[in-house]
Design a protein around this motif. Sequence first.
Motif, PDB file in Angstrom:
ATOM      1  N   ARG A  29       1.085  -6.636  -6.964  1.00  0.00           N
ATOM      2  CA  ARG A  29       0.085  -6.207  -5.984  1.00  0.00           C
ATOM      3  C   ARG A  29      -1.301  -6.723  -6.365  1.00  0.00           C
ATOM      4  O   ARG A  29      -2.035  -7.240  -5.522  1.00  0.00           O
TER       5      ARG A  29
ATOM      6  N   PRO B 161       2.701  -2.984  -9.732  1.00  0.00           N
ATOM      7  CA  PRO B 161       1.234  -3.071  -9.763  1.00  0.00           C
ATOM      8  C   PRO B 161       0.714  -4.473 -10.090  1.00  0.00           C
ATOM      9  O   PRO B 161      -0.312  -4.891  -9.561  1.00  0.00           O
TER      10      PRO B 161
ATOM     11  N   ASN C 195       0.821  -1.214   0.000  1.00  0.00           N
ATOM     12  CA  ASN C 195       0.000   0.000   0.000  1.00  0.00           C
ATOM     13  C   ASN C 195       0.853   1.261   0.000  1.00  0.00           C
ATOM     14  O   ASN C 195       0.331   2.349  -0.221  1.00  0.00           O
ATOM     15  N   ALA C 196       2.132   1.113   0.254  1.00  0.00           N
ATOM     16  CA  ALA C 196       3.038   2.262   0.166  1.00  0.00           C
ATOM     17  C   ALA C 196       3.143   2.675  -1.301  1.00  0.00           C
ATOM     18  O   ALA C 196       3.225   1.823  -2.188  1.00  0.00           O
ATOM     19  N   GLU C 197       3.134   3.951  -1.558  1.00  0.00           N
ATOM     20  CA  GLU C 197       3.126   4.461  -2.936  1.00  0.00           C
ATOM     21  C   GLU C 197       4.267   3.905  -3.776  1.00  0.00           C
ATOM     22  O   GLU C 197       4.078   3.586  -4.942  1.00  0.00           O
ATOM     23  N   VAL C 198       5.440   3.791  -3.181  1.00  0.00           N
ATOM     24  CA  VAL C 198       6.598   3.346  -3.958  1.00  0.00           C
ATOM     25  C   VAL C 198       6.395   1.914  -4.479  1.00  0.00           C
ATOM     26  O   VAL C 198       6.706   1.620  -5.630  1.00  0.00           O
TER      27      VAL C 198
ATOM     28  N   LYS D 275       3.370   0.350  -4.615  1.00  0.00           N
ATOM     29  CA  LYS D 275       2.109   0.324  -5.353  1.00  0.00           C
ATOM     30  C   LYS D 275       2.336   0.666  -6.824  1.00  0.00           C
ATOM     31  O   LYS D 275       1.806   0.014  -7.717  1.00  0.00           O
ATOM     32  N   SER D 276       3.162   1.678  -7.081  1.00  0.00           N
ATOM     33  CA  SER D 276       3.410   2.095  -8.456  1.00  0.00           C
ATOM     34  C   SER D 276       4.508   1.280  -9.130  1.00  0.00           C
ATOM     35  O   SER D 276       4.525   1.142 -10.341  1.00  0.00           O
ATOM     36  N   ARG D 277       5.401   0.716  -8.340  1.00  0.00           N
ATOM     37  CA  ARG D 277       6.528  -0.024  -8.921  1.00  0.00           C
ATOM     38  C   ARG D 277       6.162  -1.457  -9.278  1.00  0.00           C
ATOM     39  O   ARG D 277       6.682  -2.012 -10.244  1.00  0.00           O
TER      40      ARG D 277
END
Length: 107
Positions: free
Chosen positions: A82, A79, A70-73, A75-77
């Motif tokens: 996740r 996907p 759920n951490a942005e780093v 989550k975007s790295r």
Amino acid sequence: MGAFYYFYNPENSPYFLKCPFKLVTGLSCPGCGSQRAVHALLHLNFKEAFHFNPLLIASIPYAGLGIAFNAEVLKSRFPKTRNLLYGSRAMIAVLVIVVLFFIFRNI
């Protein structure tokens, strides 16, 4: 809240509620034993914690990974990873595991 579980044992303390599902049906729900397992974990008694609720203990790494994803780093790295681990299909798999655990612990 953690201190409360550390100092009071749910097994013999009047401060903790008994499982209403178990009181009514006599069956152990998937969460039965979780309070005692948390108490045992806080006292670093992993074997006893696993004995009380193995599903709870086994799910701790999965929950921790979910928090990390759920951490942005992350989550975007990652996907796709996740989504694989926490998407709708994964939630169906988790539900199946919980239902099977419920069935097998009451046989």
